[in-house]
Design a protein around this motif. Sequence first.
Motif, PDB file in Angstrom:
ATOM      1  N   TRP A  62       0.839  -1.195   0.000  1.00 18.21           N
ATOM      2  CA  TRP A  62       0.000   0.000   0.000  1.00 18.21           C
ATOM      3  C   TRP A  62       0.876   1.248   0.000  1.00 18.21           C
ATOM      4  O   TRP A  62       2.064   1.186   0.347  1.00 18.21           O
ATOM      5  N   THR A  64       0.180   5.265   1.196  1.00 18.45           N
ATOM      6  CA  THR A  64      -0.776   6.151   1.866  1.00 18.45           C
ATOM      7  C   THR A  64      -0.224   7.572   1.939  1.00 18.45           C
ATOM      8  O   THR A  64       0.896   7.779   2.423  1.00 18.45           O
ATOM      9  N   GLN A  80      -0.066  -1.318  13.914  1.00 14.09           N
ATOM     10  CA  GLN A  80      -0.089   0.133  13.761  1.00 14.09           C
ATOM     11  C   GLN A  80       1.258   0.665  13.293  1.00 14.09           C
ATOM     12  O   GLN A  80       2.313   0.216  13.758  1.00 14.09           O
ATOM     13  N   VAL A  98      -1.436   4.634  10.866  1.00 13.21           N
ATOM     14  CA  VAL A  98      -1.900   3.895   9.697  1.00 13.21           C
ATOM     15  C   VAL A  98      -2.001   2.414  10.042  1.00 13.21           C
ATOM     16  O   VAL A  98      -1.148   1.870  10.764  1.00 13.21           O
ATOM     17  N   ASP A  99      -3.035   1.758   9.547  1.00 14.57           N
ATOM     18  CA  ASP A  99      -3.186   0.321   9.736  1.00 14.57           C
ATOM     19  C   ASP A  99      -2.116  -0.415   8.937  1.00 14.57           C
ATOM     20  O   ASP A  99      -1.992  -0.212   7.724  1.00 14.57           O
ATOM     21  N   LYS A 101      -1.850  -3.492   7.986  1.00 16.88           N
ATOM     22  CA  LYS A 101      -2.318  -4.439   6.982  1.00 16.88           C
ATOM     23  C   LYS A 101      -2.863  -3.757   5.737  1.00 16.88           C
ATOM     24  O   LYS A 101      -2.616  -4.203   4.615  1.00 16.88           O
ATOM     25  N   THR A 102      -3.596  -2.653   5.926  1.00 21.11           N
ATOM     26  CA  THR A 102      -4.334  -2.073   4.804  1.00 21.11           C
ATOM     27  C   THR A 102      -3.830  -0.718   4.342  1.00 21.11           C
ATOM     28  O   THR A 102      -4.152  -0.289   3.232  1.00 21.11           O
ATOM     29  N   GLY A 103      -3.083  -0.020   5.185  1.00 19.01           N
ATOM     30  CA  GLY A 103      -2.669   1.337   4.848  1.00 19.01           C
ATOM     31  C   GLY A 103      -3.719   2.387   5.161  1.00 19.01           C
ATOM     32  O   GLY A 103      -3.508   3.579   4.923  1.00 19.01           O
ATOM     33  N   LYS A 104      -4.867   1.966   5.719  1.00 21.52           N
ATOM     34  CA  LYS A 104      -5.924   2.909   6.068  1.00 21.52           C
ATOM     35  C   LYS A 104      -5.494   3.759   7.249  1.00 21.52           C
ATOM     36  O   LYS A 104      -4.891   3.282   8.204  1.00 21.52           O
ATOM     37  N   ILE A 105      -5.816   5.064   7.203  1.00 21.35           N
ATOM     38  CA  ILE A 105      -5.496   5.961   8.313  1.00 21.35           C
ATOM     39  C   ILE A 105      -6.463   5.710   9.463  1.00 21.35           C
ATOM     40  O   ILE A 105      -7.684   5.820   9.312  1.00 21.35           O
ATOM     41  N   LEU A 106      -5.902   5.371  10.627  1.00 22.21           N
ATOM     42  CA  LEU A 106      -6.696   5.093  11.820  1.00 22.21           C
ATOM     43  C   LEU A 106      -6.855   6.328  12.697  1.00 22.21           C
ATOM     44  O   LEU A 106      -7.910   6.537  13.300  1.00 22.21           O
ATOM     45  N   ASP A 108      -5.604  10.626  12.877  1.00 20.04           N
ATOM     46  CA  ASP A 108      -4.952  11.805  12.314  1.00 20.04           C
ATOM     47  C   ASP A 108      -5.263  12.929  13.286  1.00 20.04           C
ATOM     48  O   ASP A 108      -6.352  13.512  13.257  1.00 20.04           O
TER      49      ASP A 108
END
Length: 427
Positions: A62, A64, A80, A98-99, A101-106, A108
């Motif tokens: 990923w 991000t 994390q 950022v997660d 595994k997925t690159g999703k922002i947890l 900010d």
Amino acid sequence: MALLHLRSLFPTVCLLAVMMTSASLVTAEEPHWNQFRGPHADGTSQATGLPTTWSEKENIVWKTPVHGRSWSSPVVWKDQVWVTTSTKDGKELGVVCVDFKTGKILHDKKIFDVEKPQYIDPSNSHASSTPIIEDGRIYVHYGAYGTACLDTKTAKVLWERRDYPCNHWRGAGSSPIIYQNLLILQYDGYDYQYIVALNKETGKEVWKKDRDIEYGTKNGDSKKAFATPRVIEYEGRVQLISPAAKATISYNPLTGDEYWKFYYPQHSAANRPLFDGEKIYVGTGFGKAHLYAVNPGGNGNVTDSHVKWIEQKGIPSKPSQLLIDGLLFMIDDKGIATCLDAETGDEVWKERMDRSSFSASPIYADGKIYAPDREGVTRVFIPGKEYKELAANKLDEGCVASLAVAGKSLILRTEHFLYRIEDQSAQ
């Protein structure tokens, strides 16, 4: 003395204590990358199966975007990945999580507002200090702007300190470290030069020590430093090895009492020290950097008694060195890679890397050295008595932050993005 007492009474407890206070000071089991230069504080990892090649279209799990301008390195704990960030003008300082595994922002989250940011050198940022993370907590540091402890699940600020003055003049750079229950911070600025140890649970001050250094100048620009200290144990004595301008000092990490110091002509030290069990290795910063090998068993001023060798050629001012199997590897700011014999300081080989410029510190993992430059190329080579390059991997942006390792992945931060890089061929 307490450690020696435990050794005589409780051998099993002593073994655990030595493991916690040894040269590596592993504060988190791998695959965590918990601080600047990783779990061993020396840029090395026991990870295997890491990628050798990548590009914007190859081996990227990923990518991000991360807003702002910040040169702090990523830290990783469980699932994390955390980085600090700042607006370009330095008026807002924060963190991004950022997660893995997925690159999703947890998360900010803005941490501090700064009414009047200090001047920084164009090559620096207002958030260049790398956080340190442990189970449930992360500690973020922005020099004189403030330090905060956050809950890693919620990003809630548990405590903060904003009452330690320092004119960093060209920007802060030293990263926080943890020793036992202490969070240790260095402030080496134009006006003030001191170290602080805080209770990591509460943020309350445990000790504060002004630098006792004969700088030989009234020019504050020559009193600055950016280095991150480390804790070692040598002959039963636990020491905080703390590089500063003009000198490196050894302190008792629990009290701040000074053990010894040695002097050098340079200022703005930035390299994190290395330790091989017998000698520490310290790069001295700007003003033609030197590399010193010093026996850490002395007391008082040990400049003339405990320095084993000094090397002046090819020593980086910004990137830290690597110590692997009795060899020292380094890449200076202008892209010249050098290998030295750690016992003698003698040069083994030297290689120019296509006139690249370097700020990030190289890392060693999976039998390879990874060295990212400011133009976006990460060179991968095998450490040994001759230079053997395996790959030169180009991304769209340059890298100032140092790499992190987690599992079989590299975590790389460029100017605007965070990457997770992993070999995809087996998937």
